[in-house]
Design a protein around this motif. Structure first.
Motif, short mmCIF file in Angstrom:
data_model
loop_
_atom_site.label_atom_id
_atom_site.label_comp_id
_atom_site.label_asym_id
_atom_site.label_seq_id
_atom_site.Cartn_x
_atom_site.Cartn_y
_atom_site.Cartn_z
N LYS A 12 -29.06 -46.67 -23.62
CA LYS A 12 -28.05 -45.72 -24.09
C LYS A 12 -27.74 -44.68 -23.03
CE LYS A 12 -29.35 -46.26 -28.96
NZ LYS A 12 -28.20 -47.10 -29.33
N LYS A 13 -28.78 -44.21 -22.34
CA LYS A 13 -28.57 -43.23 -21.27
C LYS A 13 -27.76 -43.85 -20.12
CE LYS A 13 -32.64 -40.40 -22.19
NZ LYS A 13 -33.96 -39.93 -21.68
N THR A 14 -28.00 -45.12 -19.86
CA THR A 14 -27.25 -45.81 -18.81
C THR A 14 -25.78 -45.95 -19.20
OG1 THR A 14 -29.22 -47.07 -18.15
CG2 THR A 14 -27.09 -47.92 -17.42
N VAL A 15 -25.54 -46.28 -20.46
CA VAL A 15 -24.16 -46.37 -20.96
C VAL A 15 -23.47 -45.02 -20.84
CG1 VAL A 15 -22.75 -46.69 -23.04
CG2 VAL A 15 -24.57 -48.31 -22.51
N MET A 16 -24.19 -43.96 -21.18
CA MET A 16 -23.62 -42.61 -21.05
C MET A 16 -23.31 -42.28 -19.60
SD MET A 16 -25.57 -40.03 -23.68
CE MET A 16 -24.45 -38.74 -23.18
N ALA A 17 -24.20 -42.66 -18.70
CA ALA A 17 -24.01 -42.35 -17.28
C ALA A 17 -22.80 -43.10 -16.72
CB ALA A 17 -25.27 -42.72 -16.49
N HIS A 79 -19.50 -43.38 -24.77
CA HIS A 79 -20.19 -42.15 -24.38
C HIS A 79 -20.58 -41.34 -25.62
CE1 HIS A 79 -21.15 -39.33 -21.13
NE2 HIS A 79 -20.81 -38.35 -21.96
N ALA A 80 -19.63 -41.16 -26.54
CA ALA A 80 -19.89 -40.36 -27.74
C ALA A 80 -20.90 -41.04 -28.65
CB ALA A 80 -18.58 -40.12 -28.48
N THR A 81 -20.79 -42.35 -28.81
CA THR A 81 -21.71 -43.08 -29.68
C THR A 81 -23.14 -43.03 -29.14
OG1 THR A 81 -19.95 -44.61 -30.33
CG2 THR A 81 -22.20 -45.32 -30.75
N ALA A 82 -23.29 -43.27 -27.85
CA ALA A 82 -24.62 -43.21 -27.24
C ALA A 82 -25.21 -41.81 -27.34
CB ALA A 82 -24.55 -43.66 -25.79
N ALA A 83 -24.37 -40.78 -27.12
CA ALA A 83 -24.84 -39.40 -27.20
C ALA A 83 -25.31 -39.06 -28.61
CB ALA A 83 -23.73 -38.45 -26.77
N TYR A 84 -24.54 -39.48 -29.61
CA TYR A 84 -24.89 -39.20 -31.00
C TYR A 84 -26.19 -39.89 -31.39
CZ TYR A 84 -24.77 -39.31 -36.10
OH TYR A 84 -25.10 -39.20 -37.42
N GLN A 85 -26.32 -41.16 -31.02
CA GLN A 85 -27.51 -41.91 -31.40
C GLN A 85 -28.75 -41.39 -30.67
OE1 GLN A 85 -26.71 -46.10 -30.92
NE2 GLN A 85 -25.22 -46.14 -32.57
N LEU A 86 -28.61 -40.99 -29.43
CA LEU A 86 -29.73 -40.40 -28.71
C LEU A 86 -30.13 -39.06 -29.33
CD1 LEU A 86 -28.81 -41.15 -24.98
CD2 LEU A 86 -30.86 -41.94 -26.19
N SER A 87 -29.15 -38.30 -29.77
CA SER A 87 -29.42 -37.02 -30.41
C SER A 87 -30.19 -37.21 -31.70
CB SER A 87 -28.11 -36.29 -30.68
OG SER A 87 -28.33 -35.08 -31.37
N ARG A 88 -29.76 -38.19 -32.52
CA ARG A 88 -30.45 -38.48 -33.77
C ARG A 88 -31.88 -38.97 -33.51
NH1 ARG A 88 -29.01 -35.85 -37.66
NH2 ARG A 88 -30.11 -37.35 -38.99
N ARG A 89 -32.01 -39.80 -32.48
CA ARG A 89 -33.33 -40.32 -32.13
C ARG A 89 -34.25 -39.19 -31.67
NH1 ARG A 89 -33.41 -45.75 -28.65
NH2 ARG A 89 -32.39 -46.39 -30.60
N ASP A 90 -33.69 -38.23 -30.94
CA ASP A 90 -34.47 -37.10 -30.46
C ASP A 90 -34.93 -36.22 -31.61
OD1 ASP A 90 -35.51 -35.40 -28.37
OD2 ASP A 90 -33.90 -34.01 -28.86
N ILE A 91 -34.06 -36.02 -32.60
CA ILE A 91 -34.41 -35.20 -33.77
C ILE A 91 -35.51 -35.86 -34.58
CG2 ILE A 91 -33.54 -34.33 -35.97
CD1 ILE A 91 -30.83 -33.89 -34.59
N LYS A 92 -35.42 -37.19 -34.76
CA LYS A 92 -36.44 -37.91 -35.52
C LYS A 92 -37.79 -37.88 -34.82
CE LYS A 92 -33.33 -41.14 -37.89
NZ LYS A 92 -32.95 -42.56 -38.06
N ALA A 93 -37.75 -37.84 -33.47
CA ALA A 93 -38.99 -37.85 -32.70
C ALA A 93 -39.74 -36.52 -32.81
CB ALA A 93 -38.68 -38.15 -31.24
N ARG A 94 -38.99 -35.44 -33.09
CA ARG A 94 -39.63 -34.12 -33.25
C ARG A 94 -38.99 -33.38 -34.42
NH1 ARG A 94 -36.00 -30.67 -31.08
NH2 ARG A 94 -34.60 -31.42 -29.46
N PRO A 95 -39.34 -33.80 -35.67
CA PRO A 95 -38.74 -33.18 -36.86
C PRO A 95 -39.04 -31.70 -37.01
CG PRO A 95 -40.62 -34.55 -37.44
CD PRO A 95 -40.34 -34.81 -36.00
#
Length: 223
Positions: A12-17, A79-95
């Motif tokens: 996802k980060k590669t897609v964003m880049a 870009h927007a989809t990858a950013a959103y999904q990474l953001s959600r994944r980050d939130i779940k990793a540190r609730p």
């Protein structure tokens, strides 16, 4: 394989880049084209017409322009989809929130998400204003982009929306360029200072270049 890559955070980060670099290249070209407005209505309108005839006679009228538009839409959505999904994944990793409330990241980093939302809304307004003419102040004139630009930036809200969006764009590029370089393996201890400096210069030039258009109208250098 494509599914596996997309499901991973690295993918996802590669897609964003990659999508970010595609949009960045477009922004550089778009800014240079916008600055042609300082050479008068004739040259600016001729440039806008040329964009629709690029590749003729091999390409049909506006085909090249539509290809560019499709590529940009794909880049923006990816870009927007990858950013959103990474953001959600980050939130779940540190609730739970961090114990230390002191910010350790730059202002640009902390505002990347809000900046992305602002830019998304701006793109919609910008297209409705100067492409379709739906939200254009006064009478939209097909084939007269110079006059349409002057009309938009002759309104206070047109200037406010555009300048705020360009400031958000500058912050987005400042962090995004360096982050993309890191993701694609171009970073490193020896190159980190250069990449951060390049990101700052690029963000500053693009922000100033885009804002120069409404400033030109407001000061009646462009009229």
């Amino acid at each position: 394989m494509a599914r596996t890559v997309w499901d991973s955070s690295v993918g996802k980060k590669t897609v964003m880049a990659v999508s970010g670099i595609v949009m960045l290249l477009y922004l550089v070209a778009h800014m240079i084209g916008n600055l042609k407005i300082y050479f008068g209505a004739g040259e600016f309108n001729s440039y806008a017409h040329w964009l629709r005839t690029v590749g003729e006679p091999f390409m049909h009228y506006e085909w090249t322009l539509w290809i560019i538009r499709v590529v940009l839409v794909v880049a923006v959505v990816a870009h927007a989809t990858a950013a959103y999904q990474l953001s959600r994944r980050d939130i779940k990793a540190r609730p739970s929130k961090y114990v230390h409330k002191k910010a350790r990241t730059s202002y640009a980093t902390r505002t990347m998400r809000w900046g992305g939302i602002i830019l998304g809304l701006f793109i919609v307004w910008h297209l409705l204003d100067l492409t379709t003419g739906t939200a254009h102040p006064g009478g939209f004139q097909e084939g007269h982009p110079y006059q349409n630009v002057v009309d938009t930036f002759s309104t206070w809200y047109g200037n406010v929306i555009y300048i705020v969006a360009m400031l958000a764009l500058g912050l987005h590029i400042r962090h995004g360029f360096w982050s993309a370089a890191q993701t694609l393996g171009a970073g490193g201890r020896t190159r980190e200072r250069f990449l951060k400096g390049a990101a700052n210069v690029l963000a500053l030039l693009l922000t100033a270049g885009f804002i120069a258009v409404p400033v030109g109208v407001m000061t009646q250098v462009v009229s």
